[in-house]
Design an enzyme around this catalytic site. Sequence first.
Site, mmCIF file in Angstrom:
data_model
loop_
_atom_site.group_PDB
_atom_site.id
_atom_site.type_symbol
_atom_site.label_atom_id
_atom_site.label_comp_id
_atom_site.label_asym_id
_atom_site.label_seq_id
_atom_site.Cartn_x
_atom_site.Cartn_y
_atom_site.Cartn_z
ATOM 1 N N GLU A 1 -12.164 -2.466 -23.520
ATOM 2 C CA GLU A 1 -12.405 -3.884 -23.838
ATOM 3 C C GLU A 1 -13.853 -4.222 -23.514
ATOM 4 O O GLU A 1 -14.543 -3.472 -22.840
ATOM 5 C CB GLU A 1 -11.485 -4.781 -22.990
ATOM 6 N N HIS B 1 -15.071 1.442 -2.163
ATOM 7 C CA HIS B 1 -14.024 0.560 -1.621
ATOM 8 C C HIS B 1 -13.041 1.306 -0.721
ATOM 9 O O HIS B 1 -11.943 0.808 -0.464
ATOM 10 C CB HIS B 1 -13.251 -0.108 -2.778
ATOM 11 N N GLY C 1 -14.499 2.360 -17.204
ATOM 12 C CA GLY C 1 -13.174 1.873 -16.822
ATOM 13 C C GLY C 1 -13.185 0.812 -15.754
ATOM 14 O O GLY C 1 -12.357 0.844 -14.833
ATOM 15 N N THR C 2 -14.133 -0.136 -15.860
ATOM 16 C CA THR C 2 -14.116 -1.247 -14.906
ATOM 17 C C THR C 2 -14.318 -2.560 -15.644
ATOM 18 O O THR C 2 -15.115 -2.649 -16.571
ATOM 19 C CB THR C 2 -15.186 -1.096 -13.807
ATOM 20 N N CYS D 1 -4.325 2.109 20.822
ATOM 21 C CA CYS D 1 -4.322 0.757 21.434
ATOM 22 C C CYS D 1 -3.100 -0.065 21.038
ATOM 23 O O CYS D 1 -2.926 -1.195 21.495
ATOM 24 C CB CYS D 1 -5.600 0.016 21.007
ATOM 25 N N GLN E 1 -15.128 2.798 -7.483
ATOM 26 C CA GLN E 1 -14.468 1.627 -6.888
ATOM 27 C C GLN E 1 -13.022 1.989 -6.558
ATOM 28 O O GLN E 1 -12.331 1.237 -5.889
ATOM 29 C CB GLN E 1 -14.466 0.445 -7.858
ATOM 30 N N ASN E 2 -12.573 3.111 -7.089
ATOM 31 C CA ASN E 2 -11.163 3.487 -6.951
ATOM 32 C C ASN E 2 -10.892 4.011 -5.550
ATOM 33 O O ASN E 2 -11.767 4.570 -4.895
ATOM 34 C CB ASN E 2 -10.791 4.536 -8.001
ATOM 35 N N VAL E 3 -9.666 3.816 -5.127
ATOM 36 C CA VAL E 3 -9.291 4.199 -3.761
ATOM 37 C C VAL E 3 -8.248 5.318 -3.773
ATOM 38 O O VAL E 3 -7.628 5.620 -2.767
ATOM 39 C CB VAL E 3 -8.751 2.953 -2.997
ATOM 40 N N TYR F 1 0.836 -1.215 0.000
ATOM 41 C CA TYR F 1 0.000 0.000 0.000
ATOM 42 C C TYR F 1 0.861 1.252 0.000
ATOM 43 O O TYR F 1 0.532 2.242 -0.642
ATOM 44 C CB TYR F 1 -0.979 -0.026 1.178
HETATM 45 C C1 BV8 Z 1 -17.997 -8.609 -0.101
HETATM 46 C C2 BV8 Z 1 -9.928 -1.964 -2.350
HETATM 47 C C3 BV8 Z 1 -19.235 -9.782 1.509
HETATM 48 C C4 BV8 Z 1 -8.657 -2.654 -1.952
HETATM 49 C C5 BV8 Z 1 -11.113 -3.523 -3.818
HETATM 50 C C6 BV8 Z 1 -20.767 -11.799 -5.179
HETATM 51 C C7 BV8 Z 1 -21.360 -10.943 -4.251
HETATM 52 C C8 BV8 Z 1 -20.605 -10.401 -3.218
HETATM 53 C C9 BV8 Z 1 -19.231 -10.700 -3.116
HETATM 54 C C10 BV8 Z 1 -18.652 -11.538 -4.038
HETATM 55 C C11 BV8 Z 1 -19.407 -12.076 -5.064
HETATM 56 N N1 BV8 Z 1 -18.580 -12.844 -5.816
HETATM 57 C C12 BV8 Z 1 -17.326 -12.783 -5.315
HETATM 58 C C13 BV8 Z 1 -17.344 -12.022 -4.223
HETATM 59 C C14 BV8 Z 1 -16.182 -11.775 -3.382
HETATM 60 C C15 BV8 Z 1 -15.409 -10.534 -3.813
HETATM 61 C C16 BV8 Z 1 -15.189 -10.428 -5.295
HETATM 62 O O1 BV8 Z 1 -15.877 -9.685 -5.981
HETATM 63 N N2 BV8 Z 1 -14.199 -11.148 -5.798
HETATM 64 C C17 BV8 Z 1 -13.862 -11.068 -7.209
HETATM 65 C C18 BV8 Z 1 -12.343 -11.133 -7.371
HETATM 66 C C19 BV8 Z 1 -14.557 -12.190 -7.933
HETATM 67 N N3 BV8 Z 1 -16.053 -9.346 -3.322
HETATM 68 C C20 BV8 Z 1 -15.764 -8.933 -2.078
HETATM 69 O O2 BV8 Z 1 -15.043 -9.561 -1.319
HETATM 70 C C21 BV8 Z 1 -16.397 -7.650 -1.609
HETATM 71 N N4 BV8 Z 1 -16.921 -7.863 -0.300
HETATM 72 O O3 BV8 Z 1 -18.655 -9.014 -0.976
HETATM 73 O O4 BV8 Z 1 -18.201 -8.880 1.210
HETATM 74 C C22 BV8 Z 1 -19.549 -9.568 2.925
HETATM 75 C C23 BV8 Z 1 -20.823 -9.115 3.250
HETATM 76 C C24 BV8 Z 1 -21.126 -8.938 4.580
HETATM 77 C C25 BV8 Z 1 -20.149 -9.154 5.569
HETATM 78 C C26 BV8 Z 1 -18.869 -9.558 5.215
HETATM 79 C C27 BV8 Z 1 -18.564 -9.767 3.885
HETATM 80 C C28 BV8 Z 1 -15.392 -6.541 -1.457
HETATM 81 C C29 BV8 Z 1 -14.744 -6.239 -2.760
HETATM 82 C C30 BV8 Z 1 -13.829 -5.004 -2.587
HETATM 83 C C31 BV8 Z 1 -12.396 -5.388 -2.854
HETATM 84 N N5 BV8 Z 1 -11.544 -4.193 -2.774
HETATM 85 N N6 BV8 Z 1 -10.368 -2.429 -3.686
HETATM 86 C C32 BV8 Z 1 -7.494 -2.189 -2.776
HETATM 87 O O5 BV8 Z 1 -7.681 -1.417 -3.742
HETATM 88 O O6 BV8 Z 1 -6.370 -2.604 -2.445
HETATM 89 S S1 BV8 Z 1 -11.560 -4.050 -5.351
HETATM 90 C C33 BV8 Z 1 -10.453 -3.533 -6.506
HETATM 91 O O7 BV8 Z 1 -10.929 -4.084 -7.739
HETATM 92 C C34 BV8 Z 1 -10.341 -2.042 -6.787
HETATM 93 O O8 BV8 Z 1 -11.130 -1.223 -5.966
HETATM 94 C C35 BV8 Z 1 -10.833 -1.915 -8.217
HETATM 95 O O9 BV8 Z 1 -11.479 -0.764 -8.493
HETATM 96 C C36 BV8 Z 1 -11.757 -3.057 -8.252
HETATM 97 C C37 BV8 Z 1 -12.348 -3.489 -9.525
HETATM 98 O O10 BV8 Z 1 -11.370 -3.552 -10.511
HETATM 99 P P1 BV8 Z 1 -11.489 -2.537 -11.744
HETATM 100 O O11 BV8 Z 1 -11.647 -1.161 -11.214
HETATM 101 O O12 BV8 Z 1 -12.537 -3.010 -12.664
HETATM 102 O O13 BV8 Z 1 -10.049 -2.661 -12.345
HETATM 103 P P2 BV8 Z 1 -9.523 -3.747 -13.393
HETATM 104 O O14 BV8 Z 1 -8.049 -3.612 -13.451
HETATM 105 O O15 BV8 Z 1 -10.130 -5.084 -13.122
HETATM 106 O O16 BV8 Z 1 -10.156 -3.270 -14.793
HETATM 107 C C38 BV8 Z 1 -9.788 -2.019 -15.338
HETATM 108 C C39 BV8 Z 1 -10.704 -1.811 -16.530
HETATM 109 O O17 BV8 Z 1 -10.443 -0.519 -17.060
HETATM 110 C C40 BV8 Z 1 -10.481 -2.804 -17.645
HETATM 111 O O18 BV8 Z 1 -11.725 -3.263 -18.125
HETATM 112 C C41 BV8 Z 1 -9.760 -1.979 -18.731
HETATM 113 O O19 BV8 Z 1 -10.119 -2.382 -20.040
HETATM 114 C C42 BV8 Z 1 -10.307 -0.604 -18.473
HETATM 115 N N7 BV8 Z 1 -9.408 0.499 -18.849
HETATM 116 C C43 BV8 Z 1 -8.059 0.553 -18.718
HETATM 117 N N8 BV8 Z 1 -7.637 1.785 -19.139
HETATM 118 C C44 BV8 Z 1 -8.742 2.473 -19.520
HETATM 119 C C45 BV8 Z 1 -9.875 1.661 -19.337
HETATM 120 N N9 BV8 Z 1 -11.127 2.070 -19.643
HETATM 121 C C46 BV8 Z 1 -11.265 3.319 -20.133
HETATM 122 N N10 BV8 Z 1 -10.225 4.161 -20.324
HETATM 123 C C47 BV8 Z 1 -8.963 3.771 -20.031
HETATM 124 N N11 BV8 Z 1 -7.939 4.626 -20.249
#
Ligand code: BV8
Length: 253
Positions: free
Chosen positions: A215, A119, A187-188, A150, A101-103, A67
């Site tokens: 994409e 997030h 962008g997600t 603490c 979703q960005n941090v 981080y």
């Molecule tokens: C939860 C912070 C439950 C940390 C992040 C179904 C329902 C609920 C949960 C789940 C589910 N299925 C699976 C889950 C579990 C999990 C999950 O989703 N897993 C995934 C991997 C399958 N979800 C969770 O755990 C969530 N919590 O559900 O809790 C619960 C409920 C009650 C009590 C207890 C628990 C929490 C998820 C949050 C995770 N934290 N971030 C950190 O940043 O370190 S997520 C992380 O991924 C980032 O925030 C990021 O934003 C996010 C998503 O990624 P993207 O933003 O889409 O980025 P990516 O690189 O993937 O894609 C970029 C895109 O941009 C691409 O498409 C590309 O083509 C495009 N691009 C690139 N350049 C450009 C562009 N587009 C336009 N212009 C450009 N120039």
Amino acid sequence: MLVPDALTRALAVSSHAVILTGSGTSAESGVPTFREARTGLWARFRPEDLATPAAFERDPGFVWDWYEWRRGIVATVEPNPGHTAIVALERLLPRVTLITQNVDGLHQRAGSANVIEFHGNIMRSKCSIEHCSVDISGDADRRPPPCPNCGAPVRPDVVWFGEAIPPAALEAALAAAAGCDVMLVVGTSAQVQPAASLAGHASARGAVLVEINLEATPLTASADYVLPGKSGVILPALVESLRDADDLRGRTG
Ligand code: BV8
């Protein structure tokens, strides 16, 4: 034509637009997207394996360093034309809800005032036990620093995989998705839940769904408009098309 006239019209007459952004929105600022965020030392790790409570429990120093590395990048970059265009849309349209979703805090630095940080925010830190906010500016040698109250390890104020979305953010985002008439998804990769499901909530209630991405994603098939390209190009084009429509309306009364 970058922006179809029908989309400009849909935005121009919208009563509530939602903009959902992912890390692609910050890519043109130089912030690695989430799935690219593995370069050099981190190349061997998946974010899903680093951004978890278990990883922090197992090796808090290693996760803390990841981080710190990301914070270092965010501290050196600037908002890009896509962020600025979103600020313009917030001023041009009657009501815009921005959910990110960005941090990285770049939307706020660009001038967006009401940002739902779905997030969390990497530039804020908190106690891993009490969850109270902690200022880490003066404590650079301990990795991670101890909570001043603490003594527990301090952690980034972000939502890790397996953690719940902050209730207020989740409630506000769900309400906006259910009540909007247009949703821009920008962008997600739409891989992460429950953020990605916000688009389905919006289109299920009849909102016009617009995807801006380089994409195809799982949302592409259900989008009413797919605008392929960089958010830093497409979003300013959206703003221009709205301004032209405004001028046109002004001329024709
Ligand atoms: C939860 C912070 C439950 C940390 C992040 C179904 C329902 C609920 C949960 C789940 C589910 N299925 C699976 C889950 C579990 C999990 C999950 O989703 N897993 C995934 C991997 C399958 N979800 C969770 O755990 C969530 N919590 O559900 O809790 C619960 C409920 C009650 C009590 C207890 C628990 C929490 C998820 C949050 C995770 N934290 N971030 C950190 O940043 O370190 S997520 C992380 O991924 C980032 O925030 C990021 O934003 C996010 C998503 O990624 P993207 O933003 O889409 O980025 P990516 O690189 O993937 O894609 C970029 C895109 O941009 C691409 O498409 C590309 O083509 C495009 N691009 C690139 N350049 C450009 C562009 N587009 C336009 N212009 C450009 N120039």
